[in-house]
Design a protein around this motif. Structure first.
Motif, short mmCIF file in Angstrom:
data_model
loop_
_atom_site.label_atom_id
_atom_site.label_comp_id
_atom_site.label_asym_id
_atom_site.label_seq_id
_atom_site.Cartn_x
_atom_site.Cartn_y
_atom_site.Cartn_z
N HIS A 147 25.08 -1.02 12.33
CA HIS A 147 23.57 -1.76 12.92
C HIS A 147 22.67 -1.36 13.47
O HIS A 147 21.73 -0.63 12.72
CB HIS A 147 24.03 -2.94 14.40
CG HIS A 147 22.63 -3.47 14.52
ND1 HIS A 147 21.99 -4.58 14.06
CD2 HIS A 147 22.21 -3.44 15.97
CE1 HIS A 147 21.14 -4.12 15.23
NE2 HIS A 147 20.68 -4.06 16.54
N LEU A 181 20.99 0.65 11.35
CA LEU A 181 19.81 0.28 10.00
C LEU A 181 18.95 -0.16 10.62
O LEU A 181 17.66 -0.31 10.02
CB LEU A 181 20.39 -1.29 9.65
CG LEU A 181 21.75 -0.99 8.98
CD1 LEU A 181 22.46 -2.89 8.10
CD2 LEU A 181 21.24 -0.94 6.94
N THR A 182 19.06 0.00 12.04
CA THR A 182 17.72 -1.22 12.57
C THR A 182 17.40 0.39 13.39
O THR A 182 16.03 0.85 13.97
CB THR A 182 18.30 -1.66 13.71
OG1 THR A 182 18.96 -0.33 14.91
CG2 THR A 182 18.55 -3.00 13.34
N SER A 189 17.75 5.52 3.02
CA SER A 189 18.38 4.01 2.52
C SER A 189 20.00 4.27 2.91
O SER A 189 21.01 4.52 2.93
CB SER A 189 18.53 3.56 1.04
OG SER A 189 19.13 4.96 0.04
N VAL A 190 20.44 2.94 2.56
CA VAL A 190 21.59 2.47 2.87
C VAL A 190 22.29 1.18 2.31
O VAL A 190 21.48 0.19 2.12
CB VAL A 190 22.05 1.49 4.45
CG1 VAL A 190 23.47 1.62 4.74
CG2 VAL A 190 21.58 3.00 5.54
#
Length: 137
Positions: A53, A56-57, A86-87
């Motif tokens: 999380h 990503l944020t 990117s993920v």
């Protein structure tokens, strides 16, 4: 993911993403960091739901330290930051590929990548296509 006391660590990861993940018995996913523009494989770290999380944020790679049992953001102490480009999940949803722009060394030893020092096979003399059985092509 559970803490050392056995209680779940809270996570803000999107529940739809969390439901897809196939974690290890200790609640972790391997996370491969790769240089986004060259394809160079830099390192492997571990993420739980909250580390994913945060990655990503925030735009910075956050990992779970299995030895210290705490989160660490790559570069906070060394300055060797991983800027997330990117993920992606692999096809089994059990590994994360994080393409990054690596600033400085990725390896804790100070090397650019964790995969330079102990090469087990390099430059095989056979054609790669001929080494694969036809049934596997």
């Amino acid at each position: 993911m559970t803490s050392t006391t056995g209680t779940p660590r809270p996570s803000s990861l999107d529940p739809e993403i969390a439901a897809r993940l196939k974690r290890s018995a200790d609640g972790l996913l391997p996370a491969i960091a790769q240089q986004y523009d060259t394809g160079e494989v830099l390192m492997l770290g571990w993420m739980d739901d909250e580390a994913l999380h945060r990655t990503l944020t925030t735009g910075r790679c956050t990992y779970w330290s299995r030895s210290r049992r705490e989160y660490w953001v790559k570069g906070d102490t060394s300055g060797h930051v991983q800027w997330v480009k990117s993920v992606a999940l692999d096809c089994d949803a059990d590994t994360v590929l994080v393409k990054v722009d690596q600033v400085g060394a990725a390896c804790h030893t100070g090397a650019r990548t964790c995969f330079d020092e102990d090469v087990l096979l390099k430059g095989a003399d056979t054609d790669a296509d001929s080494a694969v059985p036809a049934s596997d092509q």
